[in-house]
Write an enzyme that holds these catalytic residues in place. Structure first.
Site, PDB file in Angstrom:
ATOM      1  N   PRO A  81       0.824  -1.217   0.000  1.00  0.00           N
ATOM      2  CA  PRO A  81       0.000   0.000   0.000  1.00  0.00           C
ATOM      3  C   PRO A  81       0.851   1.258   0.000  1.00  0.00           C
ATOM      4  CG  PRO A  81      -0.861  -1.591   1.564  1.00  0.00           C
ATOM      5  CD  PRO A  81       0.448  -2.139   1.085  1.00  0.00           C
ATOM      6  N   CYS A  82       0.389   2.264  -0.732  1.00  0.00           N
ATOM      7  CA  CYS A  82       1.209   3.464  -0.939  1.00  0.00           C
ATOM      8  C   CYS A  82       0.601   4.725  -0.358  1.00  0.00           C
ATOM      9  CB  CYS A  82       1.401   3.689  -2.445  1.00  0.00           C
ATOM     10  SG  CYS A  82      -0.164   4.060  -3.309  1.00  0.00           S
ATOM     11  N   GLN A  83      -0.554   4.630   0.291  1.00  0.00           N
ATOM     12  CA  GLN A  83      -1.276   5.842   0.664  1.00  0.00           C
ATOM     13  C   GLN A  83      -0.445   6.801   1.498  1.00  0.00           C
ATOM     14  OE1 GLN A  83      -2.398   2.778   0.794  1.00  0.00           O
ATOM     15  NE2 GLN A  83      -4.546   2.620   0.208  1.00  0.00           N
TER      16      GLN A  83
END
Length: 512
Positions: A81-83
């Site tokens: 995940p890159c949020q």
């Protein structure tokens, strides 16, 4: 006697484990290349899509699994995940990035200085994991307190608004007071009840601000997930009785590139040749402009070459004639001075119109629209009213989880297309380079599509990393065939049930 030509042997088939596999962007690309891939994914909607697509899947949190569970996997892929990194360089995103880089440095130091002592390396990982766990627990406590403060402040806000209205305070002044972090500065406090409400409102505002600061300092629990692929590589490389992965492929948004560069340092110590590359999706035939940071690695002495671009890069046009003055053309997404070193002839980038037309040839049920303009759900240049615009005859803007909110208008106007004013999931998938027949399932389909790895990009990366020995013409023919197979891919007649953590026995990668 005629000359007998021996055809080249087929490329080796690799067994791949894909972390944070999503709905299957990389997996379907691996499938058409002939590789065997197993994905791990926690989201139930993405797992429903994967089941319908016939993709081998373990459902659950990646942290509940270990590299040792899949000893027969030869290749590791993933996109954590890159949020928390999408705002790197500003506030919380910058801190999250610095935190992860610090953890990677700690792991690297353990790998370099442990002299093969697996227990020492594992203790370092366990200490990092415990630190992240404590932060996650504390963050949940702060979030719970924050929710309570927000609920109380909402009640106080309504009471303060009613009190101001009863005193005849003008509406614009009320709005200014309620938006202010210190309401008392904007009021002449002569009414005792009003003073009490204002003090309470301001006090709760201060407490809310303190909670937000604490949460930024603690970080998002997803921040630690980006360490998982690195730990899997370390475990397979240093744990006694394990065999190192033959190759590693990781991809994410551009902001994660500093993490991949740190990863590359550790992988170098573990015996890998690595390359990081910022890839522009439309330069690989995806009908969409999007930047992806990619890390590629091969174990041993095999060099990892840059993936050569197959298509031209897109250059944003000026505002089309007839476009509404309140909107404007989307600005360029990168500096075009950043040119690829590859000088071989390239095809033109693929437009939305061309991609959807080809998809209609496979699935005639797709709508056949007149010339259109896509009006983005997002504002541009910091102006919410200035929506990004792309005409049908150029690549799409980046497909995000809000793609279903984009409006389709008659070209150069703000007039919605009747009946076809939004992209259907199949069309949004095509713009992400999925096959038109890809079986999107579950809810949040737009989010699944927006978060996915573009399969066509994954195809080029996997072919480059896993088949480095092919000659130029052979590699090009292989890629062209794979692209055709991807476009014409069909799901199986029967879905494949996703496994859970307790279903490891009997799986081809587990050796159990």
């Amino acid at each position: 006697m005629g000359h007998i030509t021996t055809p080249p042997p087929p490329p080796a088939v690799f067994r791949i484990v894909d972390l944070f596999a999503g709905p299957g962007g990389l997996d379907v690309a691996a499938d058409v290349l002939g590789h065997q891939v197993t994905g791990i994914e926690w989201d139930g909607n993405a797992c429903a899509t994967r089941e319908a697509a016939g993709l081998d899947t373990f459902r659950g949190d990646v942290r509940a699994y270990r590299a040792a569970f899949f000893p027969r996997a030869q290749v590791l892929t993933g996109g954590p995940p890159c949020q928390t990194f999408t705002v790197a360089g500003h506030g919380a995103g910058r801190r999250a990035l610095d935190q992860v880089v610090g953890y990677i440095d700690r792991l690297h130091e353990a790998v370099r200085t442990a002299d093969g002592d697996w227990k020492r390396i594992f203790r370092t990982w366990r200490a990092i994991s415990e630190e992240l766990r404590r932060k996650a627990v504390l963050a949940e406590e702060v979030k719970e307190r924050k929710r309570g403060i927000e609920a109380r402040r909402a009640v106080t806000r309504k009471a303060l608004q009613r009190a101001l209205e009863d005193l005849g305070t003008p509406g614009d002044e009320i709005r200014s007071v309620l938006k202010s972090s210190r309401a008392e500065r904007n009021l002449d406090l002569k009414d005792e009840m009003l003073e009490t409400l204002v003090v309470e409102f301001d006090t709760l505002g201060v407490e809310l601000h303190e909670c937000r600061q604490q949460l930024e300092e603690l970080g998002d629990e997803r921040t630690g997930l980006v360490l998982q692929p690195l730990w899997w590589v370390i475990e397979r490389s240093r744990r006694p009785g394990s065999n190192a992965y033959e190759a590693v492929v990781l991809e994410q948004v551009q902001a994660v590139m500093p993490v991949w560069e740190k990863y590359a340092e550790v992988l170098g110590t573990l015996g890998y040749r690595t390359r990081t590359q910022l890839m522009l999706t439309e330069a690989f035939g995806v009908p969409q402009t999007r930047k992806r940071a990619v890390l590629m690695a091969r174990l041993g002495e095999t060099e990892v070459s840059e993936v050569a671009e197959t298509h031209e890069r897109y250059r944003s046009r000026n505002v089309p004639s007839g476009a509404p003055t309140r909107g404007r053309a989307e600005p360029p997404l990168w500096d075009l001075g950043e040119q690829s070193t590859d000088r071989s002839p390239k095809a033109a980038w693929v437009s939305m119109e061309a991609a959807l037309k080809k998809a209609r040839g496979i699935d005639p049920e797709l709508p056949d629209r007149p010339a259109f303009t896509v009006v983005s759900n997002y504002g541009t240049g910091g102006d919410p009213g200035a929506r990004g615009r792309r005409d049908h005859d150029v690549p799409s803007s980046t497909i995000t989880g809000k793609v279903s909110r984009n409006r389709l208008c008659h070209k150069g106007t703000d007039i919605d297309l009747p009946r076809f004013e939004r992209f259907a999931p199949a069309e949004a998938g095509v713009l992400q380079s999925f096959p038109v027949s890809y079986p999107w399932r579950g809810s949040d389909r737009s989010q699944q599509i927006g978060n996915a790895v573009p399969p066509r990009l994954a195809l080029h990366v996997l072919r480059q990393v896993l088949e480095p020995g092919l000659g130029h013409e052979e590699a090009r023919a292989r890629a062209e065939q794979a692209v055709s197979d991807l476009e014409n891919w069909r799901p199986p007649s029967e879905p494949v049930r996703a496994r859970t953590h307790g279903d490891l026995a009997g799986h081809p990668l587990t050796g159990r």
